[in-house]
Structures are given as structure tokens and as C-alpha cells.
Scaffold this active site. Structure first.
Site, PDB file in Angstrom:
ATOM      1  N   HIS A  16       0.845  -1.193   0.000  1.00 47.35           N
ATOM      2  CA  HIS A  16       0.000   0.000   0.000  1.00 47.35           C
ATOM      3  C   HIS A  16       0.879   1.241   0.000  1.00 47.35           C
ATOM      4  CE1 HIS A  16      -0.261   0.787   4.662  1.00 47.35           C
ATOM      5  NE2 HIS A  16       0.910   0.314   4.312  1.00 47.35           N
ATOM      6  N   CYS A  25       5.891   6.075   4.791  1.00 42.10           N
ATOM      7  CA  CYS A  25       4.749   5.291   4.291  1.00 42.10           C
ATOM      8  C   CYS A  25       4.022   5.959   3.129  1.00 42.10           C
ATOM      9  CB  CYS A  25       3.783   4.965   5.429  1.00 42.10           C
ATOM     10  SG  CYS A  25       4.507   3.842   6.638  1.00 42.10           S
ATOM     11  N   HIS A  29       4.950   0.361  -0.321  1.00 44.07           N
ATOM     12  CA  HIS A  29       5.669  -0.625   0.491  1.00 44.07           C
ATOM     13  C   HIS A  29       4.684  -1.718   0.889  1.00 44.07           C
ATOM     14  CE1 HIS A  29       3.692   1.974   3.395  1.00 44.07           C
ATOM     15  NE2 HIS A  29       3.844   1.023   4.306  1.00 44.07           N
ATOM     16  N   HIS A  31       3.515  -5.134   3.755  1.00 49.91           N
ATOM     17  CA  HIS A  31       3.526  -5.705   5.104  1.00 49.91           C
ATOM     18  C   HIS A  31       3.133  -7.173   5.040  1.00 49.91           C
ATOM     19  CE1 HIS A  31       3.890  -1.792   7.066  1.00 49.91           C
ATOM     20  NE2 HIS A  31       2.941  -1.348   6.249  1.00 49.91           N
ATOM     21  N   HIS A  75      -1.064 -10.435  -1.719  1.00 48.89           N
ATOM     22  CA  HIS A  75      -0.235 -10.047  -2.860  1.00 48.89           C
ATOM     23  C   HIS A  75      -0.922  -9.022  -3.764  1.00 48.89           C
ATOM     24  CE1 HIS A  75       2.160 -13.357  -1.398  1.00 48.89           C
ATOM     25  NE2 HIS A  75       3.176 -12.795  -2.030  1.00 48.89           N
ATOM     26  N   GLU A 136       0.265  -5.142  11.589  1.00 41.25           N
ATOM     27  CA  GLU A 136       1.009  -4.668  10.435  1.00 41.25           C
ATOM     28  C   GLU A 136       2.487  -5.052  10.547  1.00 41.25           C
ATOM     29  OE1 GLU A 136      -0.011  -0.674   8.686  1.00 41.25           O
ATOM     30  OE2 GLU A 136       1.997  -0.226   9.453  1.00 41.25           O
TER      31      GLU A 136
END
Length: 150
Positions: A16, A25, A29, A31, A75, A136
Site C-alpha cells: 500500500h 509510508c 511498500h 507488510h 499479494h 502490520e
């Protein structure tokens, strides 16, 4: 009969970016999310029922969460469709990437609200969503509790 809470845990990988954010952020990137889903209900008391003694079969809960969350978000890259990130989203989609456009900033807080609605809509009438925990990172998570949202 007593109300019992049961929890099933899931994991998925999602990317995201937070448009307009003032830190790292803002960049795309990902998680390794961990989602804990807790439901509450009364164990089935009918001895003739194959699910006798269960609140919900873990397999049934897994099916709901897998279809509503894991299979969709694993994904994938999530962007707020109301930002200029939509241009990047369309470019990625045109190159065969799995992109999800949402009506919110894709923070853990907003994602857990979205997930709660998706799961609640699929649960049997006699079972309630009690809480969700969306982790996260190892040390950062958002929680949603039904009792906080009545």
C-alpha cells in the site's frame, strides 16, 4: 448456555501507500499482515448436529475470511481511489498487477473497519463478530471491537 469466543488467525502479504502522509509510508511498500478474527456465540447443543459443541466450525470461519479478505488482499497493492495514486494503480493494473482501489486511506485502522464489515455480512445469524486484530508489524496493530461500535 454460555457464550464462547473463538479466534482464528490468518496471514497475507499486501502492499500500500499513504497519499499525503509526511513519512516513509507515502512510498509504496508492503507488510506481512496477521489478522486475528474472534467471533462469539453459543455452542451448538443439538447432539444430532454434526457440529455439536461448536460455536462455528473453524473451517467455516476460515472459508468466510479467506474469501472476503485473504484471497482478495494477498499479494495485492491497495490505494485510495480518491487520490492521484489512482494513476499509478491503473498503470500497475495495465501491467498485470493485482490492485485494489478503496474509498479510504489504506491504514491498518481503516482496513480493519473494512474487514469487520466484510466479515459481519457473511456470519450466520446466531454468531457475532466480537473483535479483529490487524497486525502490520510485530509491534504495531489496529483492533476493532464490536462493543466499541454500537
Amino acid at each position: 448456555m454460555s457464550n464462547i469466543r473463538i479466534t482464528k488467525q490468518f496471514s497475507f502479504e499486501t502492499g500500500h501507500a499513504l497519499y499525503g502522509y509526511d513519512g516513509k509510508c507515502k512510498n509504496v511498500h508492503g507488510h506481512s499482515y496477521k489478522l486475528s478474527v474472534t467471533v462469539i456465540g453459543t455452542p451448538i447443543s443439538d447432539a444430532q448436529n454434526v457440529k455439536f459443541g461448536m460455536v462455528i466450525d473453524f473451517t467455516d470461519l476460515k472459508k468466510i475470511v479467506k474469501e472476503e479478505i485473504v484471497d482478495q488482499f494477498d499479494h495485492a497493492t491497495v490505494f485510495n481511489k480518491n487520490t492521484p495514486h489512482v494513476e499509478l494503480a491503473h498503470e500497475l493494473e495495465s501491467r498485470g498487477h493485482h490492485v485494489i482501489l478503496v474509498n479510504y486511506q489504506p491504514t491498518s485502522e481503516n482496513m480493519v473497519i473494512d474487514f469487520s464489515n466484510r466479515i459481519k455480512n457473511r456470519l450466520p445469524k446466531n454468531i457475532s463478530l466480537f473483535s479483529l486484530k490487524l497486525q502490520e508489524t510485530e509491534t504495531s496493530f489496529a483492533e476493532w471491537f464490536d462493543s466499541d461500535n454500537r
